[in-house]
Scaffold this active site. Structure first.
Site, PDB file in Angstrom:
ATOM      1  N   VAL A  58      -0.350  12.585  -3.845  1.00  0.00           N
ATOM      2  CA  VAL A  58      -1.090  12.794  -2.591  1.00  0.00           C
ATOM      3  C   VAL A  58      -0.792  11.641  -1.631  1.00  0.00           C
ATOM      4  O   VAL A  58      -0.869  10.467  -2.011  1.00  0.00           O
ATOM      5  CB  VAL A  58      -2.613  12.848  -2.856  1.00  0.00           C
ATOM      6  CG1 VAL A  58      -3.383  13.016  -1.549  1.00  0.00           C
ATOM      7  CG2 VAL A  58      -2.948  13.986  -3.813  1.00  0.00           C
ATOM      8  N   LEU A  60      -1.074   8.952   1.401  1.00  0.00           N
ATOM      9  CA  LEU A  60      -2.014   8.191   2.226  1.00  0.00           C
ATOM     10  C   LEU A  60      -1.527   8.281   3.669  1.00  0.00           C
ATOM     11  O   LEU A  60      -0.357   8.028   3.948  1.00  0.00           O
ATOM     12  CB  LEU A  60      -2.061   6.723   1.783  1.00  0.00           C
ATOM     13  CG  LEU A  60      -2.413   6.460   0.315  1.00  0.00           C
ATOM     14  CD1 LEU A  60      -2.550   4.957   0.067  1.00  0.00           C
ATOM     15  CD2 LEU A  60      -3.680   7.188  -0.099  1.00  0.00           C
ATOM     16  N   LEU A  85      -0.410   8.008  -5.665  1.00  0.00           N
ATOM     17  CA  LEU A  85      -0.630   7.818  -4.236  1.00  0.00           C
ATOM     18  C   LEU A  85       0.717   7.656  -3.549  1.00  0.00           C
ATOM     19  O   LEU A  85       1.481   6.732  -3.870  1.00  0.00           O
ATOM     20  CB  LEU A  85      -1.506   6.580  -4.004  1.00  0.00           C
ATOM     21  CG  LEU A  85      -2.866   6.626  -4.700  1.00  0.00           C
ATOM     22  CD1 LEU A  85      -3.606   5.293  -4.507  1.00  0.00           C
ATOM     23  CD2 LEU A  85      -3.724   7.779  -4.180  1.00  0.00           C
ATOM     24  N   LYS A  86       1.003   8.567  -2.635  1.00  0.00           N
ATOM     25  CA  LYS A  86       2.265   8.476  -1.887  1.00  0.00           C
ATOM     26  C   LYS A  86       2.054   7.493  -0.746  1.00  0.00           C
ATOM     27  O   LYS A  86       1.232   7.718   0.151  1.00  0.00           O
ATOM     28  CB  LYS A  86       2.655   9.845  -1.343  1.00  0.00           C
ATOM     29  CG  LYS A  86       3.111  10.822  -2.441  1.00  0.00           C
ATOM     30  CD  LYS A  86       3.447  12.180  -1.858  1.00  0.00           C
ATOM     31  CE  LYS A  86       4.700  12.155  -1.025  1.00  0.00           C
ATOM     32  NZ  LYS A  86       4.947  13.488  -0.403  1.00  0.00           N
ATOM     33  N   ILE A  87       2.790   6.410  -0.794  1.00  0.00           N
ATOM     34  CA  ILE A  87       2.614   5.342   0.188  1.00  0.00           C
ATOM     35  C   ILE A  87       3.939   5.105   0.908  1.00  0.00           C
ATOM     36  O   ILE A  87       4.960   4.820   0.265  1.00  0.00           O
ATOM     37  CB  ILE A  87       2.141   4.042  -0.502  1.00  0.00           C
ATOM     38  CG1 ILE A  87       0.843   4.320  -1.289  1.00  0.00           C
ATOM     39  CG2 ILE A  87       1.948   2.930   0.524  1.00  0.00           C
ATOM     40  CD1 ILE A  87       0.295   3.114  -2.038  1.00  0.00           C
TER      41      ILE A  87
END
Ligand code: G3P
Length: 219
Positions: A58, A60, A85-87
């Site tokens: 997902v 950010l 977390l896709k950053i």
């Protein structure tokens, strides 16, 4: 290797998981937007339920460190800490990658167009890094060479990061990324359908099916 679906459409995900060896689901706000209307976290929870033991990624959306960490906390609270977390690999993002890793979270470093972003994501501790293959190609950036070199670096220095190649607009890009050394690819269901539907294959299958009926009649 690993294979993921780049989608937030529940029907497409269900279909994909039923038919294909799917290891995870990747989303971003633009992918989610295509399936509105819904409540943001209700939709993500429904996707997570479909994922089961598969990984879920997902993105950010905040552009600054504090905003990213606030979103990370909210996602952990709503969906659990096992979500990746896709950053984006910006200066603020690299700081967030380090922080998430130091707090025991999982990271998919994303929006990678350039080798140095990949190198930085690997060393900051990202679990996956996502080069945007089609977008790179559209900008005359050779994603195949970059994937080869990042894979060499990962293997040479013993990093645990995996290359999750993303942003594909044709099947050739997908196979090129895999053969270049991507550990993993994520593709949209529509492209998967294109990849698996060929007149050559369906004609061959239909001919065998027709001949089988004749053979079973014995004359
Ligand atoms: O996962 C998101 C990434 O695949 C971007 O894809 O199609 O917007 O270039 P696209």
């Amino acid at each position: 290797m690993e294979f993921m679906l780049d989608s937030a459409n529940l029907k497409d995900l269900e279909h994909g998981m039923k038919y294909y060896p799917v290891d995870g689901v990747t989303t971003n706000p633009s992918i989610l937007k295509a399936d509105l209307p819904f409540d943001y976290f209700e939709q993500l929870k429904a996707i997570k339920a479909l994922c089961g033991a598969r990984t879920m990624h997902v993105q950010l959306a905040a552009e600054d460190f504090d905003g990213m960490m606030a979103e990370a906390e909210e996602i952990w609270q709503q969906l659990g800490k096992d979500v990746y977390l896709k950053i984006p690999v910006t200066e603020e993002g690299v700081r967030a990658i380090k922080e998430v890793k130091s707090r025991g979270g999982y990271v998919t470093a994303t929006a990678i167009y350039y080798p140095f972003q990949g190198i930085m994501a690997i060393h900051a501790g990202a679990d996956y890094l996502a080069p945007y293959c089609n977008r790179m190609e559209n900008n005359d950036i050779d994603f195949v060479t970059i994937i080869e070199q990042l894979r060499d670096l990962i293997d040479r220095d013993g990093y645990k990061a995996k290359i999750l190649a993303a942003s594909f607009k044709n099947v050739r890009q997908v196979t090129a990324a895999i053969y270049a050394g991507a550990h993993c690819v994520t593709i949209q269901p529509a492209l998967l359908k294109t990849a698996m539907h060929s007149a050559l294959v369906s004609d061959a299958v239909a001919a065998f099916s027709k001949d089988y009926k004749t053979v079973r009649q014995g004359k």
